[in-house]
Design a protein around this motif. Sequence first.
Motif, short mmCIF file in Angstrom:
data_model
loop_
_atom_site.label_atom_id
_atom_site.label_comp_id
_atom_site.label_asym_id
_atom_site.label_seq_id
_atom_site.Cartn_x
_atom_site.Cartn_y
_atom_site.Cartn_z
N PHE A 210 0.84 -1.19 0.00
CA PHE A 210 0.00 0.00 0.00
C PHE A 210 0.88 1.25 0.00
O PHE A 210 1.83 1.36 0.78
CB PHE A 210 -0.90 0.00 1.23
N LYS A 211 0.57 2.20 -0.88
CA LYS A 211 1.38 3.42 -0.94
C LYS A 211 0.51 4.64 -1.18
O LYS A 211 -0.58 4.56 -1.76
CB LYS A 211 2.44 3.32 -2.03
N LEU A 212 1.01 5.77 -0.71
CA LEU A 212 0.45 7.08 -1.00
C LEU A 212 1.36 7.78 -1.99
O LEU A 212 2.56 7.48 -2.06
CB LEU A 212 0.34 7.91 0.27
N SER A 213 0.80 8.70 -2.75
CA SER A 213 1.60 9.47 -3.70
C SER A 213 1.44 10.96 -3.43
O SER A 213 0.35 11.43 -3.10
CB SER A 213 1.16 9.17 -5.14
N LEU A 214 2.54 11.68 -3.55
CA LEU A 214 2.54 13.14 -3.46
C LEU A 214 2.98 13.69 -4.80
O LEU A 214 4.00 13.26 -5.35
CB LEU A 214 3.52 13.61 -2.38
N ALA A 215 2.22 14.65 -5.34
CA ALA A 215 2.59 15.21 -6.64
C ALA A 215 2.05 16.64 -6.75
O ALA A 215 1.01 16.97 -6.17
CB ALA A 215 2.03 14.36 -7.78
N LYS A 216 2.78 17.46 -7.50
CA LYS A 216 2.35 18.84 -7.72
C LYS A 216 1.26 18.89 -8.77
O LYS A 216 1.30 18.16 -9.76
CB LYS A 216 3.54 19.69 -8.16
N VAL A 217 0.29 19.76 -8.57
CA VAL A 217 -0.77 19.99 -9.54
C VAL A 217 -0.24 20.90 -10.65
O VAL A 217 0.51 21.85 -10.41
CB VAL A 217 -2.00 20.62 -8.86
N THR A 218 -0.62 20.59 -11.88
CA THR A 218 -0.27 21.41 -13.05
C THR A 218 -1.45 22.29 -13.41
O THR A 218 -2.60 21.84 -13.42
CB THR A 218 0.09 20.51 -14.25
N TYR A 219 -1.18 23.55 -13.71
CA TYR A 219 -2.26 24.50 -14.02
C TYR A 219 -2.20 24.84 -15.51
O TYR A 219 -1.32 25.56 -15.98
CB TYR A 219 -2.11 25.76 -13.16
N GLU A 220 -3.12 24.25 -16.27
CA GLU A 220 -3.13 24.44 -17.72
C GLU A 220 -4.52 24.12 -18.25
O GLU A 220 -5.45 23.82 -17.49
CB GLU A 220 -2.09 23.53 -18.38
N ASP A 221 -4.66 24.17 -19.56
CA ASP A 221 -5.92 23.84 -20.22
C ASP A 221 -6.35 22.43 -19.83
O ASP A 221 -5.56 21.48 -19.87
CB ASP A 221 -5.75 23.94 -21.73
N THR A 222 -7.60 22.28 -19.41
CA THR A 222 -8.08 20.98 -18.94
C THR A 222 -8.81 20.17 -20.01
O THR A 222 -9.50 19.21 -19.70
CB THR A 222 -9.02 21.18 -17.73
N ALA A 223 -8.64 20.53 -21.28
CA ALA A 223 -9.32 19.78 -22.34
C ALA A 223 -8.73 18.38 -22.49
O ALA A 223 -9.44 17.41 -22.73
CB ALA A 223 -9.23 20.53 -23.66
N CYS A 224 -7.40 18.27 -22.34
CA CYS A 224 -6.74 16.97 -22.50
C CYS A 224 -5.57 16.91 -21.53
O CYS A 224 -4.84 17.89 -21.34
CB CYS A 224 -6.24 16.81 -23.94
N CYS A 225 -5.39 15.77 -20.89
CA CYS A 225 -4.34 15.67 -19.87
C CYS A 225 -3.00 15.20 -20.43
O CYS A 225 -2.01 15.17 -19.71
CB CYS A 225 -4.78 14.74 -18.73
N ARG A 226 -2.94 14.78 -21.66
CA ARG A 226 -1.69 14.37 -22.31
C ARG A 226 -0.92 13.38 -21.43
O ARG A 226 -1.38 12.28 -21.21
CB ARG A 226 -0.85 15.60 -22.65
N ASP A 227 0.27 13.79 -20.92
CA ASP A 227 1.10 12.87 -20.14
C ASP A 227 0.86 12.99 -18.64
O ASP A 227 1.55 12.33 -17.86
CB ASP A 227 2.59 13.14 -20.44
N THR A 228 -0.08 13.82 -18.23
CA THR A 228 -0.35 14.03 -16.80
C THR A 228 -1.65 13.34 -16.42
O THR A 228 -2.60 13.32 -17.20
CB THR A 228 -0.46 15.54 -16.48
#
Length: 271
Positions: A210-228
């Motif tokens: 079991f694991k938790l993840s920490l990650a920064k939020v990206t602020y950009e156009d939300t039409a497509c998430c691409r690699d995020t």
Amino acid sequence: MSKEDLKIFTATKAKSPEYEHWWKETFGIVETVPTIEHLGIGDDAPLRRFMDLPKFLHLIISGRLFLPRLAELKQCDPHECDAKPDYSQVPREELERRVIDLREFAPKSAIADSGFGSGSRYLPALDVADSFDDRVKRMSLDELKQAAWFGEHSRLKQELVCSCWYGGEMESDAMWRLYCEHVGVAITTSVSRLKRAVSCFVPKLFSEHFKLSLAKVTYEDTACCRDTTPWLIKRPAFRHEHEVRMYVDYPFARALGFDLLVDPYRLIEAV
């Protein structure tokens, strides 16, 4: 063991000692210290959480940090997790498999002419598994893409839980106003402190990995998430939040969220 095999086993062995032993050894609840994955965030990077006084007192007294479901976050921001994945490189067979695997998150009606959730013509719900599978195999490629995202988005709303933290280097007046309008506090911690402070109860089957993840939020156009991943993208209007999310995609969090056990004295560096 597949879901169907599990249902059969549960129905036929529910009262036997063998079943009781298997269930305890597989799904019995145990306490575990989760691994915390934090790519791109240093062990000593400061993390702040702004909260009103009742939430702060609850954290101190109960020793619990609540991670709400994505569905609850969408009540504050309806555009939460709206960025769609790009399925252009996913083979048709894989899309079909995803849609079929996400059967339980499909709408109650099967859609004749378009992907799930598109608002077009509906047919009565299909109770026979093969009939559902056949309908999926007759979908066009565009319909499959819509259906795959509808199912995955519906699943994420129910199963992904997260806790939101402020990762900016300096305190934010906007964050004080948003989350501590009357009486509130900001607690400061770090990844290294989180690792020492948290534990949780999970089924034994998941306890070792079991694991938790920490990650920064990206602020950009939300039409497509691409690699995020879609739950780590928000509109540029929220850039002032400098948000870092602690999250887990956990299939047993079907209640309103998931509780982490917290040692406040190890967690909190400053108030």
